[in-house]
Design a protein around this motif. Sequence first.
Motif, short mmCIF file in Angstrom:
data_model
loop_
_atom_site.label_atom_id
_atom_site.label_comp_id
_atom_site.label_asym_id
_atom_site.label_seq_id
_atom_site.Cartn_x
_atom_site.Cartn_y
_atom_site.Cartn_z
N HIS A 162 0.83 -1.21 0.00
CA HIS A 162 0.00 0.00 0.00
C HIS A 162 0.86 1.26 0.00
CE1 HIS A 162 -3.70 -2.29 1.82
NE2 HIS A 162 -3.35 -2.72 0.61
N THR A 166 1.06 4.27 -2.74
CA THR A 166 0.95 5.67 -2.32
C THR A 166 2.15 6.48 -2.79
OG1 THR A 166 -0.19 4.87 -0.33
CG2 THR A 166 0.51 7.18 -0.34
N PHE A 169 1.69 7.22 -6.36
CA PHE A 169 0.71 8.30 -6.54
C PHE A 169 1.37 9.67 -6.37
CE2 PHE A 169 -2.23 11.36 -4.67
CZ PHE A 169 -3.25 11.39 -5.62
N PRO A 310 -8.28 -2.94 -9.05
CA PRO A 310 -8.20 -1.54 -8.61
C PRO A 310 -7.52 -1.44 -7.24
CG PRO A 310 -10.44 -2.38 -8.40
CD PRO A 310 -9.66 -3.42 -9.13
N SER A 311 -6.77 -0.37 -7.04
CA SER A 311 -6.07 -0.19 -5.77
C SER A 311 -6.26 1.21 -5.20
CB SER A 311 -4.57 -0.45 -5.97
OG SER A 311 -4.04 0.40 -6.97
N MET A 312 -7.29 1.91 -5.69
CA MET A 312 -7.52 3.27 -5.21
C MET A 312 -7.77 3.29 -3.71
SD MET A 312 -10.27 6.07 -6.62
CE MET A 312 -9.74 5.75 -8.29
N THR A 313 -8.49 2.30 -3.23
CA THR A 313 -8.79 2.25 -1.79
C THR A 313 -7.59 1.79 -0.96
OG1 THR A 313 -9.68 0.00 -2.06
CG2 THR A 313 -11.24 1.84 -2.20
N LEU A 315 -4.57 3.15 -1.23
CA LEU A 315 -3.64 4.26 -1.02
C LEU A 315 -3.67 4.66 0.45
CD1 LEU A 315 -4.37 6.43 -4.20
CD2 LEU A 315 -2.59 4.72 -3.86
N SER A 372 -1.03 4.01 -9.94
CA SER A 372 -1.18 3.78 -8.49
C SER A 372 -2.59 3.34 -8.13
CB SER A 372 -0.82 5.06 -7.73
OG SER A 372 -1.77 6.09 -7.97
N CYS A 373 -3.55 3.68 -8.97
CA CYS A 373 -4.95 3.28 -8.72
C CYS A 373 -5.29 1.94 -9.36
CB CYS A 373 -5.90 4.36 -9.24
SG CYS A 373 -5.70 5.96 -8.45
N THR A 374 -4.31 1.34 -10.08
CA THR A 374 -4.55 0.05 -10.74
C THR A 374 -3.43 -0.93 -10.43
OG1 THR A 374 -3.52 0.97 -12.74
CG2 THR A 374 -5.93 1.00 -12.64
#
Length: 661
Positions: A162, A166, A169, A310-313, A315, A372-374
């Motif tokens: 994570h 971040t 991002f 998805p990896s937005m959550t 971050l 970073s969101c994927t």
Amino acid sequence: MGTINYSYSPGNVECPHKVVIPPPRPFFKSFKNTLKETFFPDDPLRQFKNQPRGRKFILGLQYVFPILEWGPRYSFEFLKADLIAGITIASLAIPQGISYAQLANLPPILGLYSSFVPPLVYAMMGSSRDLAVGTVAVGSLLTGAMLSKDVNPNENLELYVHLAFTATFFAGLFEASLGLLRLGFIVDFLSHATIVGFMAGAATVVCLQQLKGILGLEHFTHATDVVDVLRSIFSQTHKWRWESGLLGCCFLFFLLLTRYLSKRTPKFFWISAMAPLTSVVLGSLLVYLTHAEKHGVQVIGSLKKGLNPPSMTDLAFGSAYLMTAIKTGIITGVIALAEGIAVGRSFAMFKNYQIDGNKEMIAFGMMNIVGSCTSCYLTTGPFSRSAVNFNAGCKTAVSNIVMAIAVMITLMFLTPLFHYTPLVVLSSIIMAAMLGLIDYEAAMHLWTVDKFDFLVCMSAYIGVVFGSIQIGLIVAVALSLLRIILFVARPRTIVLGNLPNSKIYRNVEQYPIATTVPGILILEIDAPIYFANAGYLRERISRWIDEEEDKLRTAEKETTLQYVILDMGAVGAIDTSGISMLEETKKIVDRKELKLVLANPGSEVMKKLNKSKFMENLGQEWIFLTVGEAVSACNFMLHCAKPENHCRKDADADDTLNNNV
């Protein structure tokens, strides 16, 4: 414009040119032009001028997404070339992606994820035709080294991953911000010497760290300095696996041999490009057939099938380690920008086209933000992959799309085939790639051309190898900035002499045939005059005058020093401290009963000298357009000062030398 001819025997002196004071400009207009030249030297809005609103909208979309500009002109011939190039770089991207993810202490699957989404984003927004997007060894090493200081990936892998997302991002946010704010010149502070030393140092550390995989070690230090790495290696000699070492040496030899053959015969570049994937296939078959995983050869294991989740959550904005992620993102973002833009410009030069540095920054930033969101980590344009793309004959960024499609097929259907891939092969791939970054020829060239640049290069290298990547980078950048400060604070002052049979004046040290003019000291100031160097220049000019007087006195010359001419041609700007320096210099010259003369001042200098009333104090008649005219006027005055000479003015001339200029 009035001109005076001062006639005397044996000849005439003419000063036909006038030094013009530029007309005053409003402060805000001047300030606006300065900002425009600093941040918008390429004038990106010029194409929008005098265009209808609909056309402006289309041009705006094409500016943000260059694919909309060249896409309609795309041809089948281009597709064939890009298809071959895309498949070729995919064969390199897949094993490299897995290897570099291991280098960043991340799950191998993230390396494949990072070779799928970011290339698609760059293909739409990037301006380079040759850049191949993907993960890089130095960025991966930086990410692993900086994050693992606070979070151990072996103990808390989820938090570590994570934080990596971040950091990616914030790297993208930083890169895009630099592009949007037109601050791309910041990256230029990473000089060529800095990058050469930094890359070589990072490559050395990476090669040493890969001995973990080559020797089959399970536990290894997370430190990046050579002392800790060697201590970790030789403290575990009893755990070395000869099977793994033998396999690693064989594949490393194979990779280096293919690279050598490709360099000897460039048309066989594909041999080196296919070598990493070939190594993975051969290594996997060997392990599968011999069951070497049961005899100390470590393998990747299972890789999850499917496209990027998805990896937005994920971050970690609320994490206690947020500052670590931000710091990692900014540092890795700068390095990624420096490498990516340098690579893009290099290949653009070969094909004779231009890339927009600020647009590249926005493209890099957006692909890392989206990445970073994927479930992707830091990506840029690596040299090795881009070189393969270039040599494979790519025509446009569609080669990145082809590569992404190949990686997508791998993710959806082929990941189980990597189960038996030995880690030692991945280590060999990384080592072979890193050895190409140790550019000793560039270091020797720096030594030959510029010793200070060589010092910067070696400082970066030693800082990375014996300290840490951050220390090496900070030391190298600090030395580069120190050099800039020294250039500004200690500018050169040069004595000029006359080349025989000409009116040209040059450095007497560079041109031994140049002769000084009796009674006249000509000095060239080789930099703008600011507060940082004003005091030094005043003292240096004073010393030049003293040295010249001592020289004339020692030589028992009949002629004494009478005039000091300052060639201001290289003085592009001056501030109030610089004007004060000139005023103090004039006082020093006056006390010695000499005369100060200025030659070739620029427009900005003339405006400030006029506003400060220095011109009135000096006398505008003592400001000349060229050194030659200044010397002619001074020689004439020296000639007229002799009692035996009788100078007269032409009847149509004015009474003062001021009308001469």
